[in-house]
Design a protein around this motif. Structure first.
Motif, short mmCIF file in Angstrom:
data_model
loop_
_atom_site.label_atom_id
_atom_site.label_comp_id
_atom_site.label_asym_id
_atom_site.label_seq_id
_atom_site.Cartn_x
_atom_site.Cartn_y
_atom_site.Cartn_z
N PRO A 205 28.25 65.95 0.65
CA PRO A 205 27.84 64.80 -0.16
C PRO A 205 26.36 64.90 -0.57
O PRO A 205 25.56 65.52 0.13
N SER A 206 26.03 64.26 -1.67
CA SER A 206 24.64 64.21 -2.12
C SER A 206 23.86 63.24 -1.22
O SER A 206 24.44 62.46 -0.46
N LEU A 207 22.55 63.28 -1.33
CA LEU A 207 21.72 62.37 -0.56
C LEU A 207 21.99 60.91 -0.94
O LEU A 207 22.00 60.05 -0.07
N SER A 208 22.22 60.66 -2.21
CA SER A 208 22.50 59.27 -2.61
C SER A 208 23.84 58.81 -2.03
O SER A 208 23.98 57.64 -1.66
N THR A 209 24.80 59.70 -1.91
CA THR A 209 26.08 59.35 -1.29
C THR A 209 25.88 59.05 0.20
O THR A 209 26.42 58.08 0.72
N LEU A 210 25.06 59.88 0.87
CA LEU A 210 24.76 59.61 2.28
C LEU A 210 24.13 58.23 2.44
O LEU A 210 24.50 57.47 3.34
N ASP A 211 23.20 57.91 1.56
CA ASP A 211 22.53 56.60 1.62
C ASP A 211 23.53 55.46 1.42
O ASP A 211 23.48 54.45 2.13
N LYS A 212 24.43 55.61 0.46
CA LYS A 212 25.42 54.57 0.20
C LYS A 212 26.35 54.36 1.39
O LYS A 212 26.66 53.22 1.76
N VAL A 213 26.78 55.46 2.00
CA VAL A 213 27.69 55.38 3.15
C VAL A 213 26.99 54.69 4.32
O VAL A 213 27.54 53.80 4.96
N LYS A 214 25.76 55.11 4.59
CA LYS A 214 25.02 54.51 5.71
C LYS A 214 24.74 53.03 5.46
O LYS A 214 24.85 52.21 6.37
N ALA A 215 24.39 52.68 4.22
CA ALA A 215 24.14 51.27 3.88
C ALA A 215 25.41 50.45 4.06
O ALA A 215 25.37 49.32 4.57
N PHE A 216 26.55 51.00 3.65
CA PHE A 216 27.83 50.31 3.81
C PHE A 216 28.11 50.05 5.29
O PHE A 216 28.48 48.93 5.68
N GLN B 127 25.97 49.94 7.82
CA GLN B 127 25.00 48.98 8.37
C GLN B 127 25.35 47.55 7.96
O GLN B 127 25.33 46.65 8.78
N ALA B 128 25.65 47.36 6.69
CA ALA B 128 25.97 46.02 6.20
C ALA B 128 27.23 45.48 6.87
O ALA B 128 27.29 44.29 7.23
N ASN B 129 28.20 46.33 7.07
CA ASN B 129 29.46 45.87 7.67
C ASN B 129 29.38 45.75 9.17
O ASN B 129 30.12 44.96 9.76
N ASP B 130 28.51 46.51 9.82
CA ASP B 130 28.29 46.31 11.25
C ASP B 130 27.61 44.96 11.48
O ASP B 130 27.96 44.23 12.39
N ARG B 131 26.65 44.63 10.62
CA ARG B 131 25.95 43.33 10.74
C ARG B 131 26.92 42.19 10.47
O ARG B 131 26.91 41.19 11.18
N THR C 96 41.08 56.08 4.35
CA THR C 96 41.24 55.75 2.93
C THR C 96 40.50 54.46 2.58
O THR C 96 39.79 54.38 1.57
N ALA C 97 40.64 53.45 3.42
CA ALA C 97 39.94 52.19 3.19
C ALA C 97 38.43 52.38 3.25
O ALA C 97 37.69 51.84 2.42
N PHE C 98 37.96 53.18 4.20
CA PHE C 98 36.53 53.43 4.31
C PHE C 98 35.99 54.06 3.03
O PHE C 98 34.99 53.60 2.48
N GLY C 99 36.64 55.09 2.56
CA GLY C 99 36.19 55.76 1.34
C GLY C 99 36.23 54.84 0.13
O GLY C 99 35.31 54.83 -0.68
N THR C 100 37.29 54.06 0.04
CA THR C 100 37.44 53.15 -1.09
C THR C 100 36.38 52.06 -1.07
O THR C 100 35.74 51.79 -2.09
N LEU C 101 36.18 51.45 0.07
CA LEU C 101 35.23 50.34 0.16
C LEU C 101 33.78 50.79 0.08
O LEU C 101 32.94 50.09 -0.48
N ARG D 209 34.66 53.61 12.06
CA ARG D 209 36.09 53.36 11.83
C ARG D 209 36.79 52.92 13.11
O ARG D 209 37.67 52.06 13.08
N SER D 210 36.39 53.49 14.25
CA SER D 210 36.98 53.08 15.53
C SER D 210 36.62 51.64 15.87
O SER D 210 37.47 50.88 16.33
N ARG D 211 35.35 51.28 15.63
CA ARG D 211 34.90 49.91 15.92
C ARG D 211 35.60 48.88 15.03
O ARG D 211 35.91 47.78 15.47
#
Length: 77
Positions: free
Chosen positions: A55-66, A68-72, A33-38, A25-27
Motif C-alpha cells: 500500500p501507499s503511504l496515504s493508504t497506510l494513513d487512512k487505514v490507521k486513522a480508520f 484509531q477512530a473506530n477504537d475510540r 471484507t468489511a474492514f477493507g470496505t469501511l 479485526r479480532s477486537r
C-alpha cells in the motif's frame, strides 16, 4: 534466493500493519471484507495485502486513522 521467494518477503512495516489489522479485526469482530470496505472502500484490501500488495503511504494513513477512530468509538460505547 529465487526471484519468487524474494518478492514474497514482506516488508516489516507491512507485516506490522497486517498484525495491527488482525488485532483490530479480532477486537471488533469485523470481517476482512468489511474492514477493507469501511476503511478504504476496497473489499479486497486485506486479501490483497496478504498476497503481497504494497500500500501507499496515504493508504497506510487512512487505514490507521480508520482503526484509531473506530477504537475510540468502541471504547466510548
Amino acid at each position: 534466493m529465487s526471484c519468487i521467494s524474494y518478492f514474497m518477503i514482506i516488508h516489516p512495516t507491512i507485516r506490522s500493519l497486517m498484525a495491527e489489522i488482525d488485532a483490530f479485526r479480532s477486537r471488533t469482530g469485523m470481517s476482512a471484507t468489511a474492514f477493507g470496505t469501511l476503511s478504504l472502500n476496497d473489499p479486497k484490501f486485506v486479501s490483497d495485502l496478504n498476497k503481497g500488495r504494497t500500500p501507499s503511504l496515504s493508504t497506510l494513513d487512512k487505514v490507521k486513522a480508520f482503526m484509531q477512530a473506530n477504537d475510540r468509538a468502541e471504547s466510548a460505547a
